[in-house]
Scaffold this motif. Structure first.
Motif, PDB file in Angstrom:
ATOM      1  N   PRO A   1       0.838  -1.199   0.000  1.00 53.39           N
ATOM      2  CA  PRO A   1       0.000   0.000   0.000  1.00 53.39           C
ATOM      3  C   PRO A   1       0.876   1.254   0.000  1.00 53.39           C
ATOM      4  O   PRO A   1       2.079   1.189   0.242  1.00 53.39           O
ATOM      5  N   ARG A   2       0.248   2.355  -0.325  1.00 60.66           N
ATOM      6  CA  ARG A   2       0.877   3.664  -0.191  1.00 60.66           C
ATOM      7  C   ARG A   2      -0.188   4.650   0.215  1.00 60.66           C
ATOM      8  O   ARG A   2      -1.366   4.316   0.279  1.00 60.66           O
ATOM      9  N   VAL A   3       0.242   5.868   0.407  1.00 60.14           N
ATOM     10  CA  VAL A   3      -0.720   6.902   0.771  1.00 60.14           C
ATOM     11  C   VAL A   3      -0.596   8.025  -0.241  1.00 60.14           C
ATOM     12  O   VAL A   3       0.515   8.395  -0.627  1.00 60.14           O
ATOM     13  N   PHE A   4      -1.726   8.526  -0.703  1.00 58.09           N
ATOM     14  CA  PHE A   4      -1.692   9.745  -1.498  1.00 58.09           C
ATOM     15  C   PHE A   4      -2.372  10.849  -0.693  1.00 58.09           C
ATOM     16  O   PHE A   4      -3.481  10.675  -0.199  1.00 58.09           O
ATOM     17  N   ILE A   5      -1.655  11.960  -0.541  1.00 60.65           N
ATOM     18  CA  ILE A   5      -2.213  13.069   0.247  1.00 60.65           C
ATOM     19  C   ILE A   5      -2.796  14.092  -0.714  1.00 60.65           C
ATOM     20  O   ILE A   5      -2.078  14.694  -1.511  1.00 60.65           O
ATOM     21  N   HIS A   6      -4.102  14.257  -0.652  1.00 58.87           N
ATOM     22  CA  HIS A   6      -4.791  15.215  -1.531  1.00 58.87           C
ATOM     23  C   HIS A   6      -4.522  16.646  -1.068  1.00 58.87           C
ATOM     24  O   HIS A   6      -4.127  16.862   0.078  1.00 58.87           O
TER      25      HIS A   6
ATOM     26  N   GLN B   1       8.706  14.400  -9.486  1.00 52.83           N
ATOM     27  CA  GLN B   1       8.090  14.873 -10.728  1.00 52.83           C
ATOM     28  C   GLN B   1       7.969  13.733 -11.727  1.00 52.83           C
ATOM     29  O   GLN B   1       8.472  12.633 -11.512  1.00 52.83           O
ATOM     30  N   GLY B   2       7.309  14.033 -12.827  1.00 48.97           N
ATOM     31  CA  GLY B   2       7.153  13.052 -13.904  1.00 48.97           C
ATOM     32  C   GLY B   2       6.953  13.821 -15.185  1.00 48.97           C
ATOM     33  O   GLY B   2       7.690  14.758 -15.469  1.00 48.97           O
ATOM     34  N   HIS B   3       5.954  13.461 -15.945  1.00 49.97           N
ATOM     35  CA  HIS B   3       5.659  14.219 -17.157  1.00 49.97           C
ATOM     36  C   HIS B   3       4.182  14.527 -17.244  1.00 49.97           C
ATOM     37  O   HIS B   3       3.355  13.763 -16.787  1.00 49.97           O
ATOM     38  N   ALA B   4       3.898  15.651 -17.872  1.00 50.66           N
ATOM     39  CA  ALA B   4       2.531  15.948 -18.246  1.00 50.66           C
ATOM     40  C   ALA B   4       2.369  15.375 -19.652  1.00 50.66           C
ATOM     41  O   ALA B   4       3.191  15.642 -20.514  1.00 50.66           O
ATOM     42  N   TYR B   5       1.356  14.555 -19.856  1.00 47.29           N
ATOM     43  CA  TYR B   5       1.119  14.023 -21.202  1.00 47.29           C
ATOM     44  C   TYR B   5       0.069  14.844 -21.917  1.00 47.29           C
ATOM     45  O   TYR B   5      -0.956  15.169 -21.357  1.00 47.29           O
ATOM     46  N   THR B   6       0.351  15.149 -23.157  1.00 44.77           N
ATOM     47  CA  THR B   6      -0.599  15.973 -23.886  1.00 44.77           C
ATOM     48  C   THR B   6      -0.568  15.608 -25.354  1.00 44.77           C
ATOM     49  O   THR B   6       0.379  14.989 -25.831  1.00 44.77           O
TER      50      THR B   6
ATOM     51  N   GLN C   1       0.960  19.061  -6.386  1.00 46.43           N
ATOM     52  CA  GLN C   1       0.133  19.594  -7.465  1.00 46.43           C
ATOM     53  C   GLN C   1       1.064  20.202  -8.507  1.00 46.43           C
ATOM     54  O   GLN C   1       2.151  20.667  -8.191  1.00 46.43           O
ATOM     55  N   ARG C   2       0.627  20.212  -9.731  1.00 41.58           N
ATOM     56  CA  ARG C   2       1.488  20.726 -10.800  1.00 41.58           C
ATOM     57  C   ARG C   2       1.580  22.248 -10.800  1.00 41.58           C
ATOM     58  O   ARG C   2       0.675  22.941 -10.362  1.00 41.58           O
TER      59      ARG C   2
ATOM     60  N   SER D   1      -2.804  16.694 -10.059  1.00 38.36           N
ATOM     61  CA  SER D   1      -1.709  16.298  -9.180  1.00 38.36           C
ATOM     62  C   SER D   1      -0.466  15.927  -9.972  1.00 38.36           C
ATOM     63  O   SER D   1      -0.499  15.672 -11.168  1.00 38.36           O
ATOM     64  N   VAL D   2       0.639  15.936  -9.246  1.00 36.67           N
ATOM     65  CA  VAL D   2       1.987  15.730  -9.763  1.00 36.67           C
ATOM     66  C   VAL D   2       2.082  14.532 -10.726  1.00 36.67           C
ATOM     67  O   VAL D   2       1.383  13.537 -10.572  1.00 36.67           O
ATOM     68  N   GLY D   3       2.973  14.654 -11.716  1.00 33.26           N
ATOM     69  CA  GLY D   3       3.123  13.613 -12.744  1.00 33.26           C
ATOM     70  C   GLY D   3       3.604  12.277 -12.205  1.00 33.26           C
ATOM     71  O   GLY D   3       2.894  11.274 -12.243  1.00 33.26           O
ATOM     72  N   GLY D   4       4.798  12.233 -11.654  1.00 35.59           N
ATOM     73  CA  GLY D   4       5.320  11.005 -11.037  1.00 35.59           C
ATOM     74  C   GLY D   4       5.116   9.765 -11.883  1.00 35.59           C
ATOM     75  O   GLY D   4       5.545   9.681 -13.019  1.00 35.59           O
ATOM     76  N   PHE D   5       4.433   8.794 -11.295  1.00 37.25           N
ATOM     77  CA  PHE D   5       4.022   7.542 -11.944  1.00 37.25           C
ATOM     78  C   PHE D   5       5.165   6.881 -12.718  1.00 37.25           C
ATOM     79  O   PHE D   5       6.271   6.766 -12.210  1.00 37.25           O
TER      80      PHE D   5
END
Ligand SMILES: Cc1cc2nc3c(=O)[nH]c(=O)nc-3n(C[C@H](O)[C@H](O)[C@H](O)COP(=O)(O)OP(=O)(O)OC[C@H]3O[C@@H](n4cnc5c(N)ncnc54)[C@H](O)[C@@H]3O)c2cc1C
Lengths: 184, 546
Positions: free
Chosen positions: B70-75, B323-328, B440-441, B477-481
């Motif tokens: 498990p993990r936690v995501f903080i909104h 960070q990660g990427h914004a996909y567009t 957040q981005r 929210s942040v890209g990450g993933f």
């Protein structure tokens, strides 16, 4: 739509979902047997009717019932999506109660136009609040849509997409033979 | 029973960990490579859209196990949501097996551009963003990009890319051909004055290093290759490391903590083995390569007298700049079939919008997309189109082979507040506190995405699409993933970075990082080749110095 046709459709749904479970001839000790892991026979009948509106049989080919989508959802609720079990159990009851209040009949007994009207209300969260205190109607509907799509368009090994019905519709060759398809 | 002391422990057999394992073992170091997952087994999940690393509906085919991790995501409002690997992108996982993401990835093999290493000096300060220059330049990393291209195997040809960063050696394999939509869209792009070229791929266009050429399997991204023609660390550098006789790969081993001596140096790790028994392994040096989120978690979970808030964390920087990427991009419908569903589907890219665009900071590449299998396709519709019912079905029946798309990873602005912390109240299967992710981005991400989506739509229109629409990313929210990076930023100043330019954690002589965590900024490119190169870079410097 005449009452006779509605009855026929119910019989058809019943026959189709039972047939895929291979449970038509049963010894008497198994009379209460259903082919389902999670759903009761009534729940299955109701959900099958909803799924069939989400992906109806039409000129493009068979719909959710014939693809066995109900078996996909049943199997995954039992094996994987266990956290969704309550949502389904409560939600299906709430659908029937809402349907009885609005149209004085169980959802799966309604004619198509009423079923669609009902589902549009469900999508817009416009069903009687009193039945949807613990469950969001639109949220539950979105879940059913997703699961129906997975069952219809996903690989047959998970219970739905019987005989690659949906692959046939979109003309995606099957069964997939690695390295062979499209090269013959 | 104690384990034999070794020269080096590497935690994580993914993109970075695999490369550094080969580097150290090849130099004669005795190495133990600890991986929490197992070896990937092709036959377990054959071409199954619902059990793949792309859709992950019933299971992520290559881990992590949803029940144990498990993990936690903080909104933004502070609510804490417990997630698992079936929760989608919000769980921010890559994979968990030998090879990690490199087993099932799309295998795009991008080098960053020189500007990507100098974001701060190229663009100046951006309010709200933590843009910095890397402590290493493109030129310093170039030989290691080359090493990655040759030792893992990349097929490509960048001669038609005017923005290609300088290279000393060509790709080891010829580029792949274009598919139907690739041909069509790249011709359109060329008419618009753009510069399309074949995507460099970590895939064999011809037999290479004793493995066969690609068979264009339609389920490529998200899956393991049935003929082993996709090059990850699990079938290249890790077997090479093992063949030296110096590297032992221990699978199903979950590292819980890095152990330190009183003098501040690290001395080994505590982990749970395949039978969930607690074990200790000691070594002269420890390399962490668990991916940006897990590397940060492990450092934060390793507290000592000298580092009471976790190793390397005396300036509260471990886990930050996640960070990660914004996909567009954009979609287009044609009135004839443009998709053959030969694999993998993505064939050309263009770098016209990576830097050098007036007014844009960073930017990103555009490429035609990987195959969308039927379920994923059913989730893709133009705005306003029916999401269910007869009309939805008709769209699927009619357009499954008539939809083309251009998408790309857009450089995300790194943010101080976007971070990985540890939540003591939520434990994994082994009782280890889990990663808690929040962020957040930056608003600029969405602006850049709007620009790129508009360009993508123009290309689709030029190609003759009868209907087009944009899918604009970069919000929320942040890209990450799957492209996560940045949690142990490298730099020259211990007050603003976690490691030095060689991946060594400031003030801890024998603790190194060798994965996406090191990246200061994420580039407008898929990250893996840069992570491979960093693995080799850190490895070479360890060999020279230790
Ligand atoms: C479906 C998919 C498609 C992708 N496509 C592309 C692409 O086309 N191009 C591209 O550039 N990138 C792509 N990526 C991204 C790429 O795979 C990642 O960027 C890369 O693998 C990250 O490298 P890393 O070394 O930072 O972490 P990883 O490769 O994730 O390696 C970390 C490893 O450490 C292990 N680990 C973590 N913590 C512990 C612990 N405590 N104990 C033991 N082991 C531990 C993990 O199990 C994992 O195996 C894709 C990824 C996915 C999933």
């Amino acid at each position: 739509m005449s009452h006779q046709i509605i009855q026929d459709r119910r019989e058809f749904l019943k026959a189709s979902i039972m047939a895929f479970g291979g449970a038509i001839m049963l010894p008497s000790c198994l009379r209460n047997y259903t082919p389902f892991l999670f759903f009761t026979a009534d729940e299955a009948l109701l959900l099958t009717a909803i799924c069939e509106q989400i992906i109806p049989a039409d000129e493009n080919g068979p719909g959710a019932t014939q693809a066995g989508v109900i078996y996909y959802i049943d199997k995954q609720l039992y094996e994987v999506f266990t956290w969704e079990q309550d949502k389904y159990r409560l939600g299906l009851t709430a659908i029937n109660e809402s349907s009885l209040e609005l149209f004085s009949a169980n959802f799966d007994m309604l004619p198509t136009d009423k079923q669609l009207l009902f589902l549009k209300k469900m999508e817009g969260n416009e069903l009687p609040d009193s039945y949807w205190k613990d469950n969001s109607a639109s949220g539950f509907f979105r879940t059913i849509i997703q699961h129906t799509m997975q069952g219809f368009y996903g690989p047959p090994r998970h219970g739905g997409n019987k005989n690659y019905i949906s692959y046939k519709m979109i003309n995606l060759d099957y069964p997939y033979v690695v390295g062979r398809n499209l090269y013959e | 029973m104690s384990n034999k002391h070794v020269k080096a422990i590497i935690i994580g057999a993914g993109a970075g960990g695999g490369c550094i394992a080969k580097e150290l073992a090849g130099a004669g170091f005795s190495v133990v490579l600890l991986e929490r997952g197992g070896w990937p087994v092709y036959d377990e999940y054959i071409n199954d859209e619902l059990i793949s690393q792309r859709t992950q509906v019933l299971r992520p085919a290559f881990g992590p196990d949803p029940e144990k991790n498990p993990r936690v995501f903080i909104h933004p409002d502070g609510t804490r949501q417990v997630t698992n690997s079936l929760s989608g992108a919000i769980h921010h996982h890559i994979a968990a097996c030998v090879g990690s993401g490199t087993v099932s990835y799309g295998a795009m093999a991008w080098r960053f551009m020189p500007e990507d290493f100098k974001m701060r000096s190229t663009y100046g300060e951006v309010p709200g963003a933590a843009l910095e220059d890397w402590p290493i330049s493109y030129n310093e990393l170039e030989p290691f990009y080359q090493q990655a291209e040759w030792e893992l195997g990349v097929a490509g040809d960048d001669s038609e890319n005017p923005y290609a960063p300088p290279r000393k050696k060509p790709y080891p394999m010829p580029a792949f051909e274009q598919n139907v939509d690739g041909e069509l869209l790249s011709a359109a792009a060329r008419r618009l004055g753009l510069h399309p070229f074949p995507i460099p791929m970590l895939r064999n266009s011809v037999p290479y290093l004793n493995r066969p050429a690609c068979i264009r399997n339609r389920t490529c991204v998200g899956y393991q290759c049935p003929v082993d023609a996709k090059n990850g660390t699990q079938n290249t550098v890790i077997p090479v490391a093992m063949s030296t006789g110096n590297c032992e790969v221990r699978t199903h081993c979950q590292v819980a903590e890095i152990l330190s001596s009183e003098n501040g140096k690290v001395k080994g790790v505590r982990y749970f083995d395949e039978n969930n028994r607690e074990q200790t392994q000691t070594a002269d040096l420890v390399v962490v390569a668990g991916s940006a989120s897990e590397t940060a978690r492990l450092l934060l979970n390793s507290k000592t007298r000298l580092f009471p808030n976790g190793l390397g964390n005396n300036y509260d920087l471990v886990g930050r700049f996640f960070q990660g990427h914004a996909y567009t991009g954009a979609f287009g419908l044609f009135d004839y079939e443009v998709k053959t569903y030969t694999g993998p589907g993505a064939t050309f890219g263009l770098c016209d919008f990576n830097h050098h665009v007036e007014g844009m900071i960073g930017g990103g590449l555009l490429a035609n997309e990987f195959n969308r299998m039927p379920y994923l396709f059913s989730q893709t519709r133009p705005p306003g189109a029916a999401r269910w019912g007869k009309e939805h079905k008709a769209f699927q029946a009619k357009n499954f082979k008539k939809m083309a798309e251009l998408h790309g990873p857009i450089q995300e602005m790194p943010m101080y507040e976007n971070r990985v912390t540890v939540d003591d109240t939520v434990r994994d299967f082994w009782g280890i506190p889990v990663a808690a992710i929040t962020g957040q981005r930056h608003p600029l991400d969405h602006e850049n995405c709007k620009y790129l989506s508009a360009r993508a739509e123009e290309i689709l229109k030029e190609a003759g699409a009868i209907q087009t629409w944009q899918s604009v990313g970069g919000r929320g929210s942040v890209g990450g993933f799957q492209h996560q990076c940045g949690t142990t930023r490298m730099g020259n100043d211990p007050k603003t970075s976690v490691t030095d330019k060689y991946g060594r954690v400031h003030d801890i002589d024998n603790l190194f990082i060798a994965d996406g965590s090191l990246m200061v900024t994420g580039g407008g490119f898929n990250p893996v080749l840069t992570i491979n190169a960093l693995g080799f870079w850190v490895g070479k410097n360890i060999v020279e110095r230790m």
